[in-house]
Design a protein around this motif. Structure first.
Motif, PDB file in Angstrom:
ATOM      1  N   PHE A   1       8.843   2.144  -8.558  1.00 20.51           N
ATOM      2  CA  PHE A   1       8.727   1.202  -7.466  1.00 20.51           C
ATOM      3  C   PHE A   1       8.070   1.769  -6.209  1.00 20.51           C
ATOM      4  N   THR A   2       7.792   3.067  -6.174  1.00 23.09           N
ATOM      5  CA  THR A   2       7.233   3.660  -4.960  1.00 23.09           C
ATOM      6  C   THR A   2       5.894   3.043  -4.597  1.00 23.09           C
ATOM      7  N   ASN A   3       4.991   2.870  -5.565  1.00 24.12           N
ATOM      8  CA  ASN A   3       3.669   2.340  -5.259  1.00 24.12           C
ATOM      9  C   ASN A   3       3.757   0.959  -4.621  1.00 24.12           C
ATOM     10  N   LYS A   4       4.620   0.122  -5.126  1.00 20.07           N
ATOM     11  CA  LYS A   4       4.761  -1.228  -4.588  1.00 20.07           C
ATOM     12  C   LYS A   4       5.261  -1.190  -3.153  1.00 20.07           C
ATOM     13  N   VAL A   5       6.250  -0.383  -2.872  1.00 24.14           N
ATOM     14  CA  VAL A   5       6.804  -0.289  -1.520  1.00 24.14           C
ATOM     15  C   VAL A   5       5.777   0.264  -0.557  1.00 24.14           C
ATOM     16  N   ASN A   6       5.102   1.345  -0.955  1.00 22.84           N
ATOM     17  CA  ASN A   6       4.129   1.961  -0.071  1.00 22.84           C
ATOM     18  C   ASN A   6       2.978   1.021   0.243  1.00 22.84           C
ATOM     19  N   ALA A   7       2.541   0.249  -0.730  1.00 25.52           N
ATOM     20  CA  ALA A   7       1.414  -0.647  -0.513  1.00 25.52           C
ATOM     21  C   ALA A   7       1.738  -1.686   0.545  1.00 25.52           C
ATOM     22  N   GLU A   8       3.001  -2.028   0.683  1.00 30.47           N
ATOM     23  CA  GLU A   8       3.376  -3.073   1.614  1.00 30.47           C
ATOM     24  C   GLU A   8       3.769  -2.535   2.984  1.00 30.47           C
ATOM     25  N   THR A   9       4.215  -1.296   3.054  1.00 34.54           N
ATOM     26  CA  THR A   9       4.865  -0.877   4.290  1.00 34.54           C
ATOM     27  C   THR A   9       4.288   0.371   4.947  1.00 34.54           C
ATOM     28  N   THR A  10       3.490   1.161   4.267  1.00 37.07           N
ATOM     29  CA  THR A  10       2.997   2.377   4.905  1.00 37.07           C
ATOM     30  C   THR A  10       1.566   2.195   5.381  1.00 37.07           C
ATOM     31  N   ASN A  11       1.110   3.134   6.194  1.00 33.47           N
ATOM     32  CA  ASN A  11      -0.208   3.017   6.795  1.00 33.47           C
ATOM     33  C   ASN A  11      -1.276   3.470   5.812  1.00 33.47           C
ATOM     34  N   ASN A  12      -1.904   2.538   5.146  1.00 31.93           N
ATOM     35  CA  ASN A  12      -3.048   2.817   4.293  1.00 31.93           C
ATOM     36  C   ASN A  12      -4.330   2.298   4.920  1.00 31.93           C
ATOM     37  N   TYR A  13      -4.320   2.071   6.223  1.00 32.28           N
ATOM     38  CA  TYR A  13      -5.461   1.447   6.876  1.00 32.28           C
ATOM     39  C   TYR A  13      -6.612   2.419   7.109  1.00 32.28           C
ATOM     40  N   ASN A  14      -6.311   3.713   7.218  1.00 36.25           N
ATOM     41  CA  ASN A  14      -7.346   4.721   7.477  1.00 36.25           C
ATOM     42  C   ASN A  14      -8.158   4.382   8.724  1.00 36.25           C
ATOM     43  N   ILE A  15      -7.456   4.009   9.771  1.00 34.81           N
ATOM     44  CA  ILE A  15      -8.104   3.661  11.032  1.00 34.81           C
ATOM     45  C   ILE A  15      -8.039   4.855  11.977  1.00 34.81           C
ATOM     46  N   ALA A  16      -9.199   5.293  12.418  1.00 38.88           N
ATOM     47  CA  ALA A  16      -9.278   6.357  13.417  1.00 38.88           C
ATOM     48  C   ALA A  16      -9.636   5.718  14.758  1.00 38.88           C
ATOM     49  N   ILE A  17      -8.838   5.974  15.763  1.00 38.70           N
ATOM     50  CA  ILE A  17      -9.084   5.399  17.095  1.00 38.70           C
ATOM     51  C   ILE A  17     -10.041   6.335  17.833  1.00 38.70           C
ATOM     52  N   ASP A  18     -11.352   6.031  17.712  1.00 33.32           N
ATOM     53  CA  ASP A  18     -12.365   6.924  18.268  1.00 33.32           C
ATOM     54  C   ASP A  18     -13.545   6.184  18.895  1.00 33.32           C
ATOM     55  N   GLY A  19     -13.481   4.858  18.947  1.00 28.99           N
ATOM     56  CA  GLY A  19     -14.583   4.102  19.513  1.00 28.99           C
ATOM     57  C   GLY A  19     -15.696   3.810  18.538  1.00 28.99           C
TER      58      GLY A  19
END
Length: 241
Positions: free
Chosen positions: A23-41
Protein backbone atom coordinates in the motif's frame (compact mmCIF):
# COMPACT_ATOMS: atom_id res chain seq x y z
CA UNK A 1 9.54 -22.14 23.65
CA UNK A 2 12.29 -19.92 22.22
CA UNK A 3 11.56 -21.23 18.73
CA UNK A 4 7.88 -20.31 19.08
CA UNK A 5 8.78 -16.74 20.07
CA UNK A 6 11.04 -16.40 17.04
CA UNK A 7 8.29 -17.74 14.76
CA UNK A 8 5.75 -15.31 16.22
CA UNK A 9 8.13 -12.36 15.82
CA UNK A 10 8.90 -13.31 12.22
CA UNK A 11 5.19 -13.66 11.44
CA UNK A 12 4.40 -10.17 12.77
CA UNK A 13 7.34 -8.68 10.85
CA UNK A 14 6.47 -10.38 7.55
CA UNK A 15 2.77 -9.43 7.63
CA UNK A 16 3.54 -5.82 8.58
CA UNK A 17 6.17 -5.46 5.83
CA UNK A 18 3.85 -7.03 3.26
CA UNK A 19 1.11 -4.57 4.18
CA UNK A 20 3.44 -1.58 3.89
CA UNK A 21 4.85 -2.87 0.59
CA UNK A 22 1.41 -3.39 -0.95
CA UNK A 23 0.00 0.00 0.00
CA UNK A 24 2.96 2.40 0.21
CA UNK A 25 2.85 3.42 -3.46
CA UNK A 26 -0.83 4.31 -3.27
CA UNK A 27 -0.41 6.41 -0.12
CA UNK A 28 2.67 8.21 -1.39
CA UNK A 29 1.06 9.05 -4.71
CA UNK A 30 -1.73 10.85 -2.92
CA UNK A 31 0.02 12.55 -0.05
CA UNK A 32 3.74 13.15 -0.59
CA UNK A 33 5.50 15.79 -2.63
CA UNK A 34 6.07 14.34 -6.09
CA UNK A 35 5.72 17.72 -7.76
CA UNK A 36 9.46 18.31 -8.31
CA UNK A 37 8.93 22.05 -8.08
CA UNK A 38 12.00 24.20 -7.55
CA UNK A 39 11.27 27.75 -6.40
CA UNK A 40 13.84 29.59 -8.51
CA UNK A 41 11.98 31.91 -10.87
CA UNK A 42 12.08 29.40 -13.73
CA UNK A 43 8.69 27.89 -14.52
CA UNK A 44 9.45 24.78 -16.58
CA UNK A 45 8.41 22.52 -13.70
CA UNK A 46 4.86 23.93 -13.83
CA UNK A 47 4.22 22.91 -17.45
CA UNK A 48 2.56 19.61 -16.54
CA UNK A 49 0.69 20.88 -13.47
CA UNK A 50 -3.11 21.40 -13.52
CA UNK A 51 -4.05 25.05 -14.01
CA UNK A 52 -7.25 27.04 -13.68
CA UNK A 53 -8.23 30.05 -15.79
CA UNK A 54 -9.15 33.02 -13.59
CA UNK A 55 -11.34 35.79 -15.02
CA UNK A 56 -14.41 37.97 -14.58
CA UNK A 57 -17.42 37.25 -16.76
CA UNK A 58 -17.84 40.90 -17.69
CA UNK A 59 -14.50 40.79 -19.58
CA UNK A 60 -15.90 38.15 -21.96
CA UNK A 61 -12.68 36.14 -21.69
CA UNK A 62 -10.51 38.99 -22.95
CA UNK A 63 -8.57 39.35 -19.70
CA UNK A 64 -7.68 35.93 -18.36
CA UNK A 65 -5.14 34.98 -15.73
CA UNK A 66 -4.14 31.47 -14.70
CA UNK A 67 -3.20 29.75 -11.46
CA UNK A 68 -2.03 26.41 -10.18
CA UNK A 69 -2.42 25.56 -6.49
CA UNK A 70 -0.97 22.38 -4.96
CA UNK A 71 -0.37 21.02 -1.48
CA UNK A 72 1.68 18.06 -0.28
CA UNK A 73 0.47 18.22 3.33
CA UNK A 74 3.42 20.37 4.42
CA UNK A 75 3.53 23.21 1.90
CA UNK A 76 1.20 25.20 -0.31
CA UNK A 77 2.59 25.74 -3.83
CA UNK A 78 1.24 28.64 -5.90
CA UNK A 79 1.82 29.47 -9.57
CA UNK A 80 0.35 32.63 -11.12
CA UNK A 81 0.46 33.69 -14.78
CA UNK A 82 -0.99 37.13 -15.40
CA UNK A 83 -1.30 36.70 -19.20
CA UNK A 84 -1.14 32.97 -20.07
CA UNK A 85 -2.54 33.43 -23.58
CA UNK A 86 -0.21 36.33 -24.41
CA UNK A 87 -2.92 38.80 -25.31
CA UNK A 88 -0.76 41.76 -24.39
CA UNK A 89 -2.48 43.01 -21.26
CA UNK A 90 -0.32 45.06 -18.92
CA UNK A 91 -1.33 43.04 -15.86
CA UNK A 92 1.41 42.92 -13.27
CA UNK A 93 1.65 40.32 -10.51
CA UNK A 94 -1.20 40.66 -8.02
CA UNK A 95 0.12 40.14 -4.49
CA UNK A 96 -2.88 41.15 -2.39
CA UNK A 97 -6.43 39.98 -1.89
CA UNK A 98 -5.68 36.25 -1.87
CA UNK A 99 -7.98 34.39 0.50
CA UNK A 100 -7.76 30.86 1.89
CA UNK A 101 -10.97 29.38 3.24
CA UNK A 102 -11.28 26.33 5.48
CA UNK A 103 -14.88 25.69 6.48
CA UNK A 104 -16.24 29.01 7.75
CA UNK A 105 -12.74 30.37 8.41
CA UNK A 106 -10.99 32.76 6.03
CA UNK A 107 -7.49 34.21 6.12
CA UNK A 108 -5.92 36.64 3.65
CA UNK A 109 -2.44 36.19 2.20
CA UNK A 110 -0.38 39.08 0.90
CA UNK A 111 2.94 38.91 -0.98
CA UNK A 112 5.52 41.69 -1.08
CA UNK A 113 7.99 41.76 -3.97
CA UNK A 114 11.54 42.87 -3.26
CA UNK A 115 11.95 46.34 -4.76
CA UNK A 116 8.27 46.53 -5.73
CA UNK A 117 6.56 45.00 -8.73
CA UNK A 118 6.61 48.18 -10.82
CA UNK A 119 10.41 48.38 -10.71
CA UNK A 120 10.69 44.89 -12.25
CA UNK A 121 11.73 45.14 -15.91
CA UNK A 122 11.42 42.62 -18.74
CA UNK A 123 13.92 39.79 -18.40
CA UNK A 124 14.30 40.37 -14.65
CA UNK A 125 13.11 38.44 -11.64
CA UNK A 126 12.67 39.46 -8.02
CA UNK A 127 12.23 37.51 -4.81
CA UNK A 128 9.07 37.50 -2.76
CA UNK A 129 10.34 39.47 0.23
CA UNK A 130 7.56 38.65 2.69
CA UNK A 131 4.32 36.72 3.00
CA UNK A 132 1.70 37.72 5.56
CA UNK A 133 -1.36 35.87 6.77
CA UNK A 134 -4.15 37.80 8.45
CA UNK A 135 -7.53 36.23 9.22
CA UNK A 136 -10.68 38.31 8.87
CA UNK A 137 -13.01 35.43 9.74
CA UNK A 138 -11.68 32.84 12.15
CA UNK A 139 -14.50 31.46 14.37
CA UNK A 140 -12.77 28.11 14.90
CA UNK A 141 -9.41 29.77 15.65
CA UNK A 142 -7.51 27.65 13.12
CA UNK A 143 -5.44 30.43 11.51
CA UNK A 144 -2.32 32.26 12.72
CA UNK A 145 -1.93 36.00 12.12
CA UNK A 146 1.71 36.66 11.34
CA UNK A 147 4.46 37.12 8.80
CA UNK A 148 5.14 33.58 7.60
CA UNK A 149 8.71 32.39 8.07
CA UNK A 150 10.06 29.85 5.60
CA UNK A 151 8.00 31.13 2.64
CA UNK A 152 9.92 31.54 -0.62
CA UNK A 153 8.98 32.82 -4.04
CA UNK A 154 9.95 34.67 -7.20
CA UNK A 155 8.25 36.92 -9.71
CA UNK A 156 9.64 37.09 -13.27
CA UNK A 157 8.67 39.52 -16.00
CA UNK A 158 8.92 39.61 -19.79
CA UNK A 159 7.54 41.75 -22.61
CA UNK A 160 4.19 40.72 -24.04
CA UNK A 161 3.56 40.12 -27.74
CA UNK A 162 2.49 43.72 -28.35
CA UNK A 163 5.97 44.93 -27.36
CA UNK A 164 4.99 47.34 -24.60
CA UNK A 165 3.05 45.46 -21.90
CA UNK A 166 4.61 43.26 -19.26
CA UNK A 167 3.85 39.61 -18.67
CA UNK A 168 4.46 38.60 -15.04
CA UNK A 169 4.60 35.09 -13.62
CA UNK A 170 5.17 34.01 -10.03
CA UNK A 171 5.82 30.86 -8.03
CA UNK A 172 5.55 30.68 -4.26
CA UNK A 173 6.03 27.99 -1.61
CA UNK A 174 4.43 28.51 1.80
CA UNK A 175 4.66 26.23 4.85
CA UNK A 176 1.16 25.29 5.97
CA UNK A 177 2.12 25.62 9.63
CA UNK A 178 2.94 29.26 8.93
CA UNK A 179 -0.75 30.14 8.73
CA UNK A 180 -2.53 27.05 10.12
CA UNK A 181 -2.29 26.07 13.78
CA UNK A 182 -2.76 22.38 12.99
CA UNK A 183 -2.35 21.56 9.27
CA UNK A 184 -2.87 17.83 9.89
CA UNK A 185 -6.58 18.25 10.58
CA UNK A 186 -7.25 20.24 7.40
CA UNK A 187 -8.41 18.02 4.55
CA UNK A 188 -9.10 20.74 1.98
CA UNK A 189 -8.68 24.47 1.42
CA UNK A 190 -10.24 26.90 -1.04
CA UNK A 191 -8.12 29.73 -2.47
CA UNK A 192 -9.36 32.75 -4.41
CA UNK A 193 -8.88 36.44 -5.15
CA UNK A 194 -12.31 37.56 -6.28
CA UNK A 195 -11.49 41.24 -5.73
CA UNK A 196 -8.66 41.48 -8.25
CA UNK A 197 -8.17 38.29 -10.28
CA UNK A 198 -11.49 36.65 -11.11
CA UNK A 199 -14.58 34.88 -9.86
CA UNK A 200 -13.12 31.39 -9.65
CA UNK A 201 -12.53 29.60 -6.35
CA UNK A 202 -10.12 26.64 -6.43
CA UNK A 203 -10.26 23.81 -3.90
CA UNK A 204 -6.97 22.24 -2.83
CA UNK A 205 -7.13 18.74 -1.36
CA UNK A 206 -4.52 17.45 1.10
CA UNK A 207 -3.79 14.56 3.43
CA UNK A 208 -1.36 13.51 6.13
CA UNK A 209 1.14 10.82 5.11
CA UNK A 210 2.15 9.95 8.65
CA UNK A 211 -1.32 9.15 9.95
CA UNK A 212 -2.18 7.18 6.80
CA UNK A 213 0.88 4.98 7.20
CA UNK A 214 0.19 4.44 10.89
CA UNK A 215 -3.35 3.31 10.12
CA UNK A 216 -2.17 0.90 7.44
CA UNK A 217 0.65 -0.53 9.55
CA UNK A 218 -1.63 -0.87 12.56
CA UNK A 219 -4.22 -2.69 10.46
CA UNK A 220 -1.76 -5.35 9.36
CA UNK A 221 -0.26 -5.57 12.84
CA UNK A 222 -3.75 -6.34 14.16
CA UNK A 223 -4.11 -9.13 11.59
CA UNK A 224 -0.78 -10.57 12.70
CA UNK A 225 -1.80 -10.53 16.36
CA UNK A 226 -5.13 -12.17 15.49
CA UNK A 227 -3.43 -14.95 13.54
CA UNK A 228 -0.94 -15.60 16.32
CA UNK A 229 -3.81 -15.78 18.83
CA UNK A 230 -5.55 -18.37 16.68
CA UNK A 231 -2.32 -20.39 16.34
CA UNK A 232 -1.88 -20.40 20.11
CA UNK A 233 -5.49 -21.43 20.66
CA UNK A 234 -5.16 -24.23 18.11
CA UNK A 235 -1.93 -25.46 19.75
CA UNK A 236 -3.56 -25.40 23.18
CA UNK A 237 -6.54 -27.41 21.92
CA UNK A 238 -4.21 -29.98 20.39
CA UNK A 239 -2.30 -30.27 23.65
CA UNK A 240 -5.52 -30.93 25.61
CA UNK A 241 -6.56 -33.69 23.25
Amino acid sequence: MQVNKIVHFMLITIITLVGIFLFTNKVNAETTNNYNIAIDGSFDDWVDKPKTDIFFDYNNGNVTKQGSFLSDGQYLYIYIDMDPYNKGHNYRFQGSGWNIQVGNNITSLSFTVDGGIWSLQAGQKAAIKSVWSWSNQNPDQIFINQEITGATGFVASEKSSNGWAYHDRAEIKIPLNGFLKNPDIVQSMTIYDTDNMGQQKITIAGADTGSSMIVLSGFFLAIAVLLIGKLKKSKKERSLT
